[in-house]
Write a protein that holds these residues in place. Structure first.
Motif, PDB file in Angstrom:
ATOM      1  N   CYS A 181       0.863  -1.185   0.000  1.00  0.00           N
ATOM      2  CA  CYS A 181       0.000   0.000   0.000  1.00  0.00           C
ATOM      3  C   CYS A 181       0.898   1.234   0.000  1.00  0.00           C
ATOM      4  CB  CYS A 181      -0.954   0.008   1.188  1.00  0.00           C
ATOM      5  SG  CYS A 181      -0.247   0.578   2.740  1.00  0.00           S
ATOM      6  N   GLN A 182       0.492   2.238  -0.772  1.00  0.00           N
ATOM      7  CA  GLN A 182       1.256   3.475  -0.889  1.00  0.00           C
ATOM      8  C   GLN A 182       0.303   4.665  -0.768  1.00  0.00           C
ATOM      9  OE1 GLN A 182       3.653   3.714  -4.420  1.00  0.00           O
ATOM     10  NE2 GLN A 182       4.961   5.291  -3.567  1.00  0.00           N
ATOM     11  N   PHE A 183       0.649   5.586   0.124  1.00  0.00           N
ATOM     12  CA  PHE A 183      -0.198   6.747   0.379  1.00  0.00           C
ATOM     13  C   PHE A 183       0.189   7.902  -0.533  1.00  0.00           C
ATOM     14  CE2 PHE A 183      -0.709   4.217   4.083  1.00  0.00           C
ATOM     15  CZ  PHE A 183      -1.943   4.529   4.635  1.00  0.00           C
ATOM     16  N   ALA A 184      -0.824   8.617  -0.996  1.00  0.00           N
ATOM     17  CA  ALA A 184      -0.625   9.836  -1.781  1.00  0.00           C
ATOM     18  C   ALA A 184      -1.727  10.806  -1.383  1.00  0.00           C
ATOM     19  CB  ALA A 184      -0.669   9.551  -3.274  1.00  0.00           C
ATOM     20  N   GLY A 185      -1.457  11.631  -0.400  1.00  0.00           N
ATOM     21  CA  GLY A 185      -2.479  12.541   0.102  1.00  0.00           C
ATOM     22  C   GLY A 185      -3.595  11.772   0.775  1.00  0.00           C
ATOM     23  N   ASN A 186      -4.823  11.975   0.300  1.00  0.00           N
ATOM     24  CA  ASN A 186      -5.978  11.290   0.874  1.00  0.00           C
ATOM     25  C   ASN A 186      -6.294   9.978   0.170  1.00  0.00           C
ATOM     26  OD1 ASN A 186      -6.199  13.443   2.595  1.00  0.00           O
ATOM     27  ND2 ASN A 186      -7.875  14.444   1.491  1.00  0.00           N
ATOM     28  N   ASP A 187      -5.463   9.597  -0.778  1.00  0.00           N
ATOM     29  CA  ASP A 187      -5.659   8.352  -1.514  1.00  0.00           C
ATOM     30  C   ASP A 187      -4.655   7.299  -1.057  1.00  0.00           C
ATOM     31  OD1 ASP A 187      -7.582   9.705  -2.938  1.00  0.00           O
ATOM     32  OD2 ASP A 187      -6.291  10.077  -4.667  1.00  0.00           O
ATOM     33  N   ILE A 188      -5.072   6.041  -1.132  1.00  0.00           N
ATOM     34  CA  ILE A 188      -4.186   4.923  -0.826  1.00  0.00           C
ATOM     35  C   ILE A 188      -4.251   3.951  -1.992  1.00  0.00           C
ATOM     36  CG2 ILE A 188      -3.504   3.209   0.888  1.00  0.00           C
ATOM     37  CD1 ILE A 188      -5.387   4.579   2.865  1.00  0.00           C
ATOM     38  N   HIS A 189      -3.095   3.638  -2.537  1.00  0.00           N
ATOM     39  CA  HIS A 189      -3.016   2.777  -3.712  1.00  0.00           C
ATOM     40  C   HIS A 189      -2.413   1.429  -3.319  1.00  0.00           C
ATOM     41  CE1 HIS A 189      -3.884   6.338  -6.151  1.00  0.00           C
ATOM     42  NE2 HIS A 189      -3.011   6.971  -5.370  1.00  0.00           N
ATOM     43  N   PHE A 190      -2.998   0.365  -3.833  1.00  0.00           N
ATOM     44  CA  PHE A 190      -2.555  -0.992  -3.501  1.00  0.00           C
ATOM     45  C   PHE A 190      -2.149  -1.746  -4.771  1.00  0.00           C
ATOM     46  CE2 PHE A 190      -5.412   0.383  -0.228  1.00  0.00           C
ATOM     47  CZ  PHE A 190      -4.992  -0.212   0.956  1.00  0.00           C
ATOM     48  N   THR A 191      -1.094  -2.528  -4.645  1.00  0.00           N
ATOM     49  CA  THR A 191      -0.677  -3.425  -5.716  1.00  0.00           C
ATOM     50  C   THR A 191      -0.036  -4.643  -5.076  1.00  0.00           C
ATOM     51  OG1 THR A 191       0.567  -3.627  -7.793  1.00  0.00           O
ATOM     52  CG2 THR A 191       1.622  -2.417  -6.016  1.00  0.00           C
ATOM     53  N   THR A 192      -0.069  -5.767  -5.753  1.00  0.00           N
ATOM     54  CA  THR A 192       0.552  -6.963  -5.186  1.00  0.00           C
ATOM     55  C   THR A 192       2.062  -6.779  -5.131  1.00  0.00           C
ATOM     56  OG1 THR A 192       0.714  -8.033  -7.353  1.00  0.00           O
ATOM     57  CG2 THR A 192      -1.281  -8.452  -6.058  1.00  0.00           C
ATOM     58  N   LEU A 193       2.690  -7.419  -4.165  1.00  0.00           N
ATOM     59  CA  LEU A 193       4.139  -7.278  -3.983  1.00  0.00           C
ATOM     60  C   LEU A 193       4.896  -7.740  -5.222  1.00  0.00           C
ATOM     61  CD1 LEU A 193       6.618  -6.664  -2.275  1.00  0.00           C
ATOM     62  CD2 LEU A 193       6.420  -8.943  -1.257  1.00  0.00           C
ATOM     63  N   ILE A 194       4.433  -8.818  -5.836  1.00  0.00           N
ATOM     64  CA  ILE A 194       5.137  -9.326  -7.009  1.00  0.00           C
ATOM     65  C   ILE A 194       5.078  -8.330  -8.163  1.00  0.00           C
ATOM     66  CG2 ILE A 194       3.125 -10.594  -7.901  1.00  0.00           C
ATOM     67  CD1 ILE A 194       5.131 -12.775  -8.810  1.00  0.00           C
ATOM     68  N   ASN A 195       3.940  -7.637  -8.307  1.00  0.00           N
ATOM     69  CA  ASN A 195       3.836  -6.606  -9.348  1.00  0.00           C
ATOM     70  C   ASN A 195       4.677  -5.390  -9.003  1.00  0.00           C
ATOM     71  OD1 ASN A 195       2.215  -7.785 -11.323  1.00  0.00           O
ATOM     72  ND2 ASN A 195       0.320  -7.247 -10.259  1.00  0.00           N
ATOM     73  N   TYR A 196       4.728  -5.052  -7.715  1.00  0.00           N
ATOM     74  CA  TYR A 196       5.528  -3.906  -7.285  1.00  0.00           C
ATOM     75  C   TYR A 196       7.003  -4.150  -7.549  1.00  0.00           C
ATOM     76  CZ  TYR A 196       7.574  -0.292  -4.346  1.00  0.00           C
ATOM     77  OH  TYR A 196       8.310   0.767  -3.906  1.00  0.00           O
ATOM     78  N   GLN A 197       7.466  -5.356  -7.251  1.00  0.00           N
ATOM     79  CA  GLN A 197       8.869  -5.682  -7.468  1.00  0.00           C
ATOM     80  C   GLN A 197       9.225  -5.659  -8.953  1.00  0.00           C
ATOM     81  OE1 GLN A 197       8.892  -9.484  -5.520  1.00  0.00           O
ATOM     82  NE2 GLN A 197       9.589  -8.651  -3.575  1.00  0.00           N
ATOM     83  N   THR A 198       8.249  -6.010  -9.786  1.00  0.00           N
ATOM     84  CA  THR A 198       8.490  -6.086 -11.228  1.00  0.00           C
ATOM     85  C   THR A 198       8.381  -4.731 -11.905  1.00  0.00           C
ATOM     86  OG1 THR A 198       7.609  -8.344 -11.261  1.00  0.00           O
ATOM     87  CG2 THR A 198       7.792  -7.207 -13.384  1.00  0.00           C
ATOM     88  N   HIS A 199       7.343  -3.962 -11.536  1.00  0.00           N
ATOM     89  CA  HIS A 199       7.031  -2.735 -12.272  1.00  0.00           C
ATOM     90  C   HIS A 199       7.248  -1.446 -11.483  1.00  0.00           C
ATOM     91  CE1 HIS A 199       5.227  -5.287 -15.345  1.00  0.00           C
ATOM     92  NE2 HIS A 199       4.508  -5.891 -14.410  1.00  0.00           N
TER      93      HIS A 199
END
Length: 284
Positions: A181-199
């Motif tokens: 999970c990554q915060f950006a102001g009032n928004d929180i964005h989620f991505t799978t760890l495997i996708n995060y490591q790749t992209h």
């Protein structure tokens, strides 16, 4: 040799490998290594099936048996260390982004409630009435929504400034999948760890939580709406992630605060299974 636990070579006997004598201290270390390997062997579910063959080899070729045990234990430890190192690297890679977050990203312009809701519907309504209307809008069976007390949201916001990136475990049928999970102001964005490591920053999102703060001063509440990829998450899985945001950022216990701090400031000491333990203890 009655058992591996009592394996001691007489001092008077010389043991030579490649023309070099093995010191008595080394023999004791080898014995401990073999003893540990034997403990692991006995815990193997297939041990009983091959117990007779193992006993025969132990009786007829004790040196070969000892050698195989040593090799097995050394390989097990090598794999365990490799797995630990890979976990450490994953934590380091995942925490890198939290070190380079910019104030611009954290202070992105909040989205207006008017973009997703007719404001006349809540004009003159109390906080409780607005809560009911919001859940009717977005809290149906296939939706992810919440009405967050102002104090909880301010806690989330404050903690997100020092911990803008984190991981959550997501229960799956065959274990757990970790989601960044990554915060950006009032928004929180989620991505799978495997996708995060790749992209990295281009990783496809599986869930986005948006907080609308229009009513935080007048009603003391913040409305949250979640949008998720139905090919990657179910409703219950999206809700599980949203709930963990509250538990770690809104009303964190001391143990959860420590995990946040370790992940951000000491990633080499961070252990993924500590997250799983927190979730399982919560379930219990």
């Amino acid at each position: 040799m009655n058992s591996l636990g009592r394996l001691v070579l007489p001092v008077s006997r010389a043991v030579i490998f490649k023309n070099k004598p093995v010191l008595f201290r080394s023999v004791m270390t080898t014995s401990k290594l073999a003893e540990k390997a034997m403990e692991n062997l006995k815990s193997n579910p297939y041990f009983e099936k091959y117990a007779k063959k193992i006993a025969t080899l132990q009786e007829t070729s004790p040196e070969e048996f000892l050698s195989k045990l040593q090799e097995t234990e050394i390989e097990r430890r090598r794999k365990a260390e490799a797995a630990k190192e890979e976990e450490r690297k994953c934590a380091l890679r995942a925490s890198e982004s939290s070190k380079i977050q910019t104030d611009t990203a954290l202070q992105s312009k909040p989205k207006s409630l008017a973009t997703v809701m007719k404001m006349e519907l809540i004009e003159g309504k109390s906080a409780e009435e607005i809560k009911q209307i919001w859940y009717e809008y977005y809290g149906q069976k296939d939706g992810v929504a919440a009405v967050v007390p102002a104090a909880n949201f301010l806690s989330i916001l404050e903690n997100s400034r020092t911990h803008p990136l984190f991981l959550f475990p997501l229960p799956r049928s065959n274990g757990y999948e970790f989601v960044v999970c990554q915060f950006a102001g009032n928004d929180i964005h989620f991505t799978t760890l495997i996708n995060y490591q790749t992209h990295k920053e281009n990783a496809p999102e599986c869930l986005t939580l948006t907080h609308y703060t229009d009513l935080i001063d007048s009603k003391g509440i913040v409305l949250m709406r979640g949008e998720f990829d139905t090919d990657l998450l179910t409703v219950s899985e999206a809700q599980c992630l949203a709930n963990q945001v509250q538990l770690y950022y809104g009303i964190p216990t001391e143990s959860k605060k420590r995990l946040l701090d370790t992940f951000t400031n000491n990633p080499s000491a961070f252990k993924f299974m500590d997250l799983v333990s927190e979730l399982e203890n919560l379930t219990l």
